[in-house]
Design a protein around this motif. Structure first.
Motif, short mmCIF file in Angstrom:
data_model
loop_
_atom_site.label_atom_id
_atom_site.label_comp_id
_atom_site.label_asym_id
_atom_site.label_seq_id
_atom_site.Cartn_x
_atom_site.Cartn_y
_atom_site.Cartn_z
N TRP A 123 0.84 -1.20 0.00
CA TRP A 123 0.00 0.00 0.00
C TRP A 123 0.87 1.25 0.00
O TRP A 123 0.61 2.20 -0.74
N ARG A 124 1.90 1.24 0.83
CA ARG A 124 2.78 2.41 0.90
C ARG A 124 3.47 2.66 -0.45
O ARG A 124 3.61 3.81 -0.87
N GLY A 125 3.87 1.59 -1.11
CA GLY A 125 4.49 1.75 -2.42
C GLY A 125 3.53 2.32 -3.44
O GLY A 125 3.89 3.18 -4.25
N ARG A 126 2.28 1.86 -3.40
CA ARG A 126 1.27 2.37 -4.34
C ARG A 126 0.97 3.84 -4.06
O ARG A 126 0.86 4.65 -5.00
N PHE A 127 0.86 4.20 -2.79
CA PHE A 127 0.59 5.59 -2.43
C PHE A 127 1.72 6.50 -2.90
O PHE A 127 1.48 7.58 -3.47
N LYS A 128 2.95 6.10 -2.65
CA LYS A 128 4.10 6.91 -3.08
C LYS A 128 4.12 7.08 -4.59
O LYS A 128 4.44 8.17 -5.10
#
Length: 406
Positions: free
Chosen positions: A182-187
């Motif tokens: 999720w963090r990778g997608r948000f970034k």
């Protein structure tokens, strides 16, 4: 499948094949477009009938979201002057979050409201001032904002301005509750959003009107809606597996939802944006394409918007069978279903809020070219020169507010 379709391009990228569909709509709305003379880009029009079949919902924690997001914005020095506070409160950013995340528990709704406030304030910081036409100023501001999403233990940062300080405060509150994927997608979505400003800056500085298909594609990044969709799993406390999140069916629904949200935004913000000489607006883009009356352009883009709603609904009907064929677990099925409800809340909540906020209802005309915009705060540490008005004051005719939703 009705409307435009989505396909896989070489390399596996999902693209939206809008060209044929858009041109068909242009023919329907303005078949004699070649013979029409282009008119003034600022004109009055009557709002179209917005097709929006989803229920209107509002979190009972509205006031908490509004109060806490304002207090946070003041603490972060994003809102300092009385005029900025008045403008913030009249924009109803807390209500925006309460409508787009109506099921969120209080603590997560407050965080989502802070994200909404940051995104709106950042957008105004660029769009309302000469800063939004200066590539060199953008190059000094945007990359550092992306660095604020790095892991603190890897790259500790000292904020250089309120925008950076707010991100450094907000990101850990959000990221620590979510998975690495999720963090990778948000970034990635934040990167695409911030970098899309260079495209908008290029258009403004050259007074270049993009073509309609390119505009729709780029608007999906400039609208920050992907970031808003990323916050649905956060506010709901759920995780949609990556293999489902990247699927063609779900991606098609997301693209359709983004188009609906961004098109309605452009219709409702058209007069405000034309007052400052904006070229990045779909109504303006469509009018340059058809060469017709502004009302025809509004009708055209509304027809595109309504077709995207139908596309969303068509694909929603396929979800149960798709989950069955995918052998998704009960927990995954529930997560996907709740995520889709979140998309629907965004589609309807954005429209309901847009018809109420002073952000669009009260058109703020730019002062004389060279004067500092009175409501502008220096959120990014740029020179005062970057905060001056981008265009001379032009007073357009009034907008006819008579829209209904179905």
């Amino acid at each position: 499948m009705k409307g435009a379709v989505v396909a896989i391009a070489p390399g596996g990228k999902i693209v939206d094949t809008l060209i044929e569909h858009v041109l068909q709509l242009v023919e329907q709305v303005s078949p004699d477009r070649g013979a029409r003379k282009r008119r003034c880009i600022i004109s009055s029009f009557t709002l179209p009938q917005f097709y929006n079949p989803f229920p209107s919902r509002l979190s009972p924690e509205l006031m908490t979201a509004a109060d806490e997001s304002l207090r946070w914005a003041q603490d972060m020095e994003l809102v300092a002057s009385p005029s900025a506070q008045e403008r913030f409160e009249s924009a109803l950013y807390g209500e925006f979050a309460a409508r787009t995340y109506p099921d969120a528990p209080t603590d997560r709704l407050v965080v989502a409201a802070k994200w909404c406030a940051w995104l709106f304030l950042f957008d105004d910081h660029f769009d309302d001032c000469y800063l939004g036409r200066s590539k060199s100023d953008a190059e000094a501001v945007l990359p550092n904002l992306l660095r604020c999403l790095a892991s603190p233990e890897i790259e500790p940062l000292i904020p250089g301005n309120p925008l950076e300080a707010a991100l450094l405060d907000l990101w850990p509150q959000t990221a620590t509750r979510m998975s690495p994927s999720w963090r990778g997608r948000f970034k990635r979505h934040m990167h695409d959003y911030l970098m899309s400003y260079f495209w908008e800056i290029s258009n403004r500085s050259r007074r270049h009107t993009p073509d309609l298909v390119m505009y729709i594609d780029m608007r999906r990044d400039t609208g920050a809606t992907w970031i808003g969709f990323d916050l649905i799993p956060y506010t709901e406390g759920l995780e949609v597996p990556t293999w489902l999140n990247d699927s063609l069916l779900l991606r098609t629904m997301e693209l359709a939802a983004i188009d609906v949200i961004c098109i309605s935004n452009d219709i409702l913000s058209h007069e405000k944006e034309m007052a400052r000489g904006e070229v990045n607006n779909i109504v303006h883009v469509a009018q340059q394409l058809t060469g017709g009356e502004i009302q025809q352009s509004v009708n055209l883009v509304n027809a595109i918007q309504n077709s995207r709603i139908r596309l969303f609904l068509d694909h929603k009907e396929q979800i149960p069978a798709w989950l069955e064929e995918s052998e998704a677990s009960p927990a995954t099925r529930q997560a996907v279903e709740r995520y889709i409800v979140g998309l629907e809340s965004w589609i309807r909540g954005n429209l309901d809020w847009s018809l109420r906020t002073a952000r669009y209802l009260n058109v703020e005309y730019a002062p004389g070219h060279g004067d500092r915009v009175s409501w502008a705060e220096n959120l990014s540490g740029v020179t005062d020169d970057a905060l001056r008005a981008p265009v001379e004051d032009r007073k357009p005719a009034g907008l006819g507010w008579g829209a209904a939703t179905t």
